[in-house]
Design an enzyme around this catalytic site. Structure first.
Site, PDB file in Angstrom:
ATOM      1  N   TRP A 144      -2.965 -15.137  -1.883  1.00  0.00           N
ATOM      2  CA  TRP A 144      -3.061 -14.063  -2.877  1.00  0.00           C
ATOM      3  C   TRP A 144      -3.433 -14.702  -4.219  1.00  0.00           C
ATOM      4  O   TRP A 144      -2.771 -15.646  -4.662  1.00  0.00           O
ATOM      5  CB  TRP A 144      -1.720 -13.346  -2.958  1.00  0.00           C
ATOM      6  N   ASP A 226       7.219 -15.641   0.615  1.00  0.00           N
ATOM      7  CA  ASP A 226       6.773 -14.392   0.012  1.00  0.00           C
ATOM      8  C   ASP A 226       6.763 -13.327   1.104  1.00  0.00           C
ATOM      9  O   ASP A 226       5.899 -13.317   1.980  1.00  0.00           O
ATOM     10  CB  ASP A 226       5.372 -14.582  -0.583  1.00  0.00           C
ATOM     11  N   LYS A 262       5.136  -1.875  -0.810  1.00  0.00           N
ATOM     12  CA  LYS A 262       4.352  -1.419   0.340  1.00  0.00           C
ATOM     13  C   LYS A 262       5.220  -0.662   1.340  1.00  0.00           C
ATOM     14  O   LYS A 262       4.889   0.437   1.765  1.00  0.00           O
ATOM     15  CB  LYS A 262       3.695  -2.610   1.041  1.00  0.00           C
TER      16      LYS A 262
END
Length: 417
Positions: A144, A226, A262
């Protein structure tokens, strides 16, 4: 420039910011800004990682609406939360990540954070002073784009990369990864994607996760996981939490950055949690006191609205089951969109092998398109995607699969909505 008056009252201009240079746009949100400014009526964005329904509309979980209605009627106040956050969110988010393996809850520090990015920020800030100055952090290549920036601004400037993606086979470069981290300095930090690796959508197998944990243990590495997509990747909360639970069984000290953007659809609420696994409750108390001071120095107290929503969903068995069913529905639709995209490519006899789109998981697909091909799609056909070839599968709909024409990419054909 700003205008000020000198001692005689006359106006003069002085620029206080002349040394400031313009920063390049964020690779994701900057690209989305380009899309928004594009006047072409057929423009398409495959950039932002946010779930959409099959009509291309933002989706709010039904269970979230129920909890919000309940909260409106309960007369909750808007007083400050504790620096470490909402108690229910902290307790049940810890159980969500670690499950039955977290028997000694007092040895795991959990604080509410400003979504997953905030958890990464708090965790990296803590590591910047809890570990020797100059400690290296290993990051997957690719990753990311914001990871490097968050770590740099937190003081983790000594950054190295381990191979992750085998572009020749559109697969996980496990050997490249393990060869690199075996050579890492003792006590280094290693960033790991807990599930649904962003941007590749390719995860280690359970056996590979065990081998990674073995290396971390033998090399005294500090994993920083993460976990942005728990339950959103496979549709199963336990499956998606395999890595942190297995690392806990190995007896490692590590960190987990958890996000509810999310998997609960609370993108704008900015709700997440940072978990720091410690050897015992005494050390955990010291770690918590330091992170509390970090929070105090950055934003003092976290927001309450989204935290209360998540806390109630995780605490209430009925809401929790409703949430799991919706998560499963969302995950199933993502898989369906992957299959429709693959079928559309095959139906149009697109040269190349595309089966990797189906094998990847999560909201993103690493298409294998080159930067030149991606630029061609954006400039000539107004199809916006990352230059790396990453697309968001959630922005592809069933209708798009039915009327998708081919686009010539200079010898390689692709599809365009």
């Amino acid at each position: 420039q700003m205008c000020i008056r000198d001692s005689y009252g006359s106006l003069m201009k002085r620029c206080m910011w002349s040394s400031v240079q313009r920063c390049p746009p964020d690779p994701i949100f900057g690209l989305n800004q380009q899309f928004l400014k594009d006047k072409d009526r057929n423009k398409v964005s495959l950039v932002i990682g946010a779930y959409r329904d099959d009509n291309g509309k933002p989706y709010i979980f039904n269970v979230v609406r129920k909890v919000e209605q309940e909260m409106m009627q309960s007369g909750l106040n808007k007083e400050y939360l504790q620096m470490e956050g909402d108690p229910d969110l902290r307790k049940y988010s810890k159980m969500l990540v670690f499950g039955d393996y977290c028997k000694k809850l007092d040895s795991i520090v959990t604080v509410q954070s400003l979504s997953g990015t905030g958890a990464l920020k708090l965790g990296s800030t803590f590591l910047s002073y809890a570990r020797p100055k100059g400690t290296k952090i290993y990051i997957s290549n690719p990753t990311w784009p914001n990871h490097m920036h968050v770590f740099k601004t937190s003081g983790l400037t000594n950054q190295a990369f381990y191979p992750y993606y085998d572009s020749a086979h559109n697969s996980f470069d496990f050997k490249g990864m393990t060869d690199t981290i075996w050579k890492a300095e003792q006590g280094s930090i290693i960033l790991l994607h807990g599930c649904a690796h962003n941007p590749t959508g390719i995860d280690p197998t359970k056996d590979q996760w065990n081998e990674i944990a073995d290396i971390c243990e033998k090399k005294s590495l500090i994993p920083f996981i993460d976990l942005a997509y728990q339950g959103f990747a496979t549709g199963n909360l336990n499956n998606d939490a395999f890595a942190p639970r297995m690392f806990l069984q190995h007896g490692l000290n590590f960190l987990v950055a958890e996000s509810f953007a999310k998997n609960v659809g609370l993108y704008a609420e900015r709700i997440g949690a940072l978990h720091v696994v410690c050897p015992d409750p005494e050390i955990a108390g010291k770690v918590l006191s330091n992170i509390q001071m970090d929070i105090r120095g950055i934003y003092s107290n976290p927001p309450c609205q989204g935290a209360r929503i998540v806390g109630r969903i995780l605490k209430n068995p009925t809401y929790f089951e409703e949430w799991k069913k919706e998560l499963s529905m969302v995950s199933t639709r993502i898989k369906k969109m992957r299959k429709l995209l693959l079928n559309a490519l095959i139906a149009r006899r697109t040269p190349g092998a595309w089966i990797h789109i189906l094998h990847q998981i999560g909201m993103f697909s690493y298409t294998g398109l080159s930067e030149k091909q991606c630029m061609y799609l954006m400039e000539k056909h107004h199809v916006y995607l990352m230059k790396s070839g990453r697309i968001s599968c959630l922005l592809y709909t069933s209708d798009a699969a039915d009327d998708t024409p081919c686009v010539d990419l200079g010898g390689r054909r692709s599809i365009k909505k």
